[in-house]
Design a protein around this motif. Sequence first.
Motif, PDB file in Angstrom:
ATOM      1  N   UNK A  10      -0.922   2.380   7.001  1.00  0.00           N
ATOM      2  CA  UNK A  10       0.313   1.834   6.445  1.00  0.00           C
ATOM      3  C   UNK A  10       0.046   1.028   5.176  1.00  0.00           C
ATOM      4  N   UNK A  11      -1.006   0.235   5.183  1.00  0.00           N
ATOM      5  CA  UNK A  11      -1.344  -0.547   3.987  1.00  0.00           C
ATOM      6  C   UNK A  11      -1.762   0.377   2.846  1.00  0.00           C
ATOM      7  N   UNK A  12      -2.504   1.451   3.172  1.00  0.00           N
ATOM      8  CA  UNK A  12      -2.870   2.415   2.129  1.00  0.00           C
ATOM      9  C   UNK A  12      -1.617   3.009   1.500  1.00  0.00           C
ATOM     10  N   UNK A  13      -0.642   3.398   2.336  1.00  0.00           N
ATOM     11  CA  UNK A  13       0.585   3.997   1.810  1.00  0.00           C
ATOM     12  C   UNK A  13       1.347   2.997   0.940  1.00  0.00           C
ATOM     13  N   UNK A  14       1.386   1.759   1.352  1.00  0.00           N
ATOM     14  CA  UNK A  14       2.094   0.742   0.568  1.00  0.00           C
ATOM     15  C   UNK A  14       1.424   0.560  -0.787  1.00  0.00           C
ATOM     16  N   UNK A  15       0.105   0.569  -0.810  1.00  0.00           N
ATOM     17  CA  UNK A  15      -0.614   0.372  -2.075  1.00  0.00           C
ATOM     18  C   UNK A  15      -0.587   1.600  -2.970  1.00  0.00           C
ATOM     19  N   UNK A  54       3.900  -9.861  25.053  1.00  0.00           N
ATOM     20  CA  UNK A  54       4.005  -9.694  23.612  1.00  0.00           C
ATOM     21  C   UNK A  54       2.934  -8.763  23.025  1.00  0.00           C
ATOM     22  N   UNK A  55       1.709  -8.686  23.557  1.00  0.00           N
ATOM     23  CA  UNK A  55       0.756  -7.739  22.944  1.00  0.00           C
ATOM     24  C   UNK A  55       1.208  -6.283  23.039  1.00  0.00           C
ATOM     25  N   UNK A  56       1.672  -5.805  24.212  1.00  0.00           N
ATOM     26  CA  UNK A  56       2.153  -4.419  24.220  1.00  0.00           C
ATOM     27  C   UNK A  56       3.402  -4.227  23.361  1.00  0.00           C
ATOM     28  N   UNK A  57       4.227  -5.262  23.285  1.00  0.00           N
ATOM     29  CA  UNK A  57       5.428  -5.169  22.446  1.00  0.00           C
ATOM     30  C   UNK A  57       5.048  -4.964  20.979  1.00  0.00           C
ATOM     31  N   UNK A  58       4.126  -5.762  20.488  1.00  0.00           N
ATOM     32  CA  UNK A  58       3.679  -5.597  19.104  1.00  0.00           C
ATOM     33  C   UNK A  58       2.949  -4.266  18.924  1.00  0.00           C
ATOM     34  N   UNK A  59       2.174  -3.874  19.919  1.00  0.00           N
ATOM     35  CA  UNK A  59       1.470  -2.598  19.836  1.00  0.00           C
ATOM     36  C   UNK A  59       2.419  -1.420  19.718  1.00  0.00           C
ATOM     37  N   UNK A  66       5.925   7.298  11.177  1.00  0.00           N
ATOM     38  CA  UNK A  66       6.852   7.073  10.058  1.00  0.00           C
ATOM     39  C   UNK A  66       6.152   7.381   8.745  1.00  0.00           C
ATOM     40  N   UNK A  67       4.946   6.864   8.570  1.00  0.00           N
ATOM     41  CA  UNK A  67       4.194   7.130   7.340  1.00  0.00           C
ATOM     42  C   UNK A  67       3.840   8.612   7.251  1.00  0.00           C
ATOM     43  N   UNK A  68       3.530   9.247   8.372  1.00  0.00           N
ATOM     44  CA  UNK A  68       3.243  10.680   8.363  1.00  0.00           C
ATOM     45  C   UNK A  68       4.437  11.507   7.924  1.00  0.00           C
ATOM     46  N   UNK A  69       5.610  11.181   8.433  1.00  0.00           N
ATOM     47  CA  UNK A  69       6.829  11.900   8.035  1.00  0.00           C
ATOM     48  C   UNK A  69       7.131  11.635   6.569  1.00  0.00           C
ATOM     49  N   UNK A  70       6.969  10.395   6.124  1.00  0.00           N
ATOM     50  CA  UNK A  70       7.194  10.087   4.706  1.00  0.00           C
ATOM     51  C   UNK A  70       6.228  10.879   3.823  1.00  0.00           C
ATOM     52  N   UNK A  71       4.978  10.999   4.254  1.00  0.00           N
ATOM     53  CA  UNK A  71       4.010  11.766   3.481  1.00  0.00           C
ATOM     54  C   UNK A  71       4.442  13.224   3.371  1.00  0.00           C
ATOM     55  N   UNK A  72       4.903  13.804   4.489  1.00  0.00           N
ATOM     56  CA  UNK A  72       5.370  15.202   4.462  1.00  0.00           C
ATOM     57  C   UNK A  72       6.599  15.357   3.576  1.00  0.00           C
ATOM     58  N   UNK A  73       7.526  14.420   3.644  1.00  0.00           N
ATOM     59  CA  UNK A  73       8.739  14.496   2.809  1.00  0.00           C
ATOM     60  C   UNK A  73       8.343  14.385   1.342  1.00  0.00           C
ATOM     61  N   UNK A 121       7.907  -0.342   8.615  1.00  0.00           N
ATOM     62  CA  UNK A 121       7.355  -0.619   9.954  1.00  0.00           C
ATOM     63  C   UNK A 121       6.576  -1.933  10.026  1.00  0.00           C
ATOM     64  N   UNK A 122       5.821  -2.259   8.982  1.00  0.00           N
ATOM     65  CA  UNK A 122       5.087  -3.525   8.994  1.00  0.00           C
ATOM     66  C   UNK A 122       6.035  -4.714   8.870  1.00  0.00           C
ATOM     67  N   UNK A 123       7.105  -4.548   8.103  1.00  0.00           N
ATOM     68  CA  UNK A 123       8.099  -5.616   8.017  1.00  0.00           C
ATOM     69  C   UNK A 123       8.780  -5.824   9.369  1.00  0.00           C
ATOM     70  N   UNK A 124       9.040  -4.736  10.071  1.00  0.00           N
ATOM     71  CA  UNK A 124       9.624  -4.826  11.409  1.00  0.00           C
ATOM     72  C   UNK A 124       8.673  -5.538  12.368  1.00  0.00           C
TER      73      UNK A 124
END
Length: 92
Positions: A22-27, A65-70, A79-86, A40-43
């Motif tokens: 996700x960070x790679x995609x943002x950069x 909370x750990x499984x929730x964040x996970x 999400x990043x995979x679908x964005x990459x394909x689009x 997704x990271x903002x969420x």
Amino acid sequence: MDIMWDVLMSVVCIVGVIIGVQIWAIRAWQGVWRWLAAAPLLLAGADLVLILVSVAIDPTSHNLWPPELGMILLIGLPVVGVLWLVRLVARV
């Protein structure tokens, strides 16, 4: 004890890969694609703030909370995979 250590290290590696992609995609991406990759990271960040505030009010409110964040972080990889394909299809 060894199996617990192996499971913990596997989870840490998986989470590292998910956040790293996700960070790679943002950069790497520009414009609206960057914001869509950051969603997704903002969420996850917003959920972390919600957890911190809720636990400050009632310490028993987020016992899982750990499984929730996970789970929220796990959403980011597809999400990043679908964005990459689009993006790939949109260039053609």
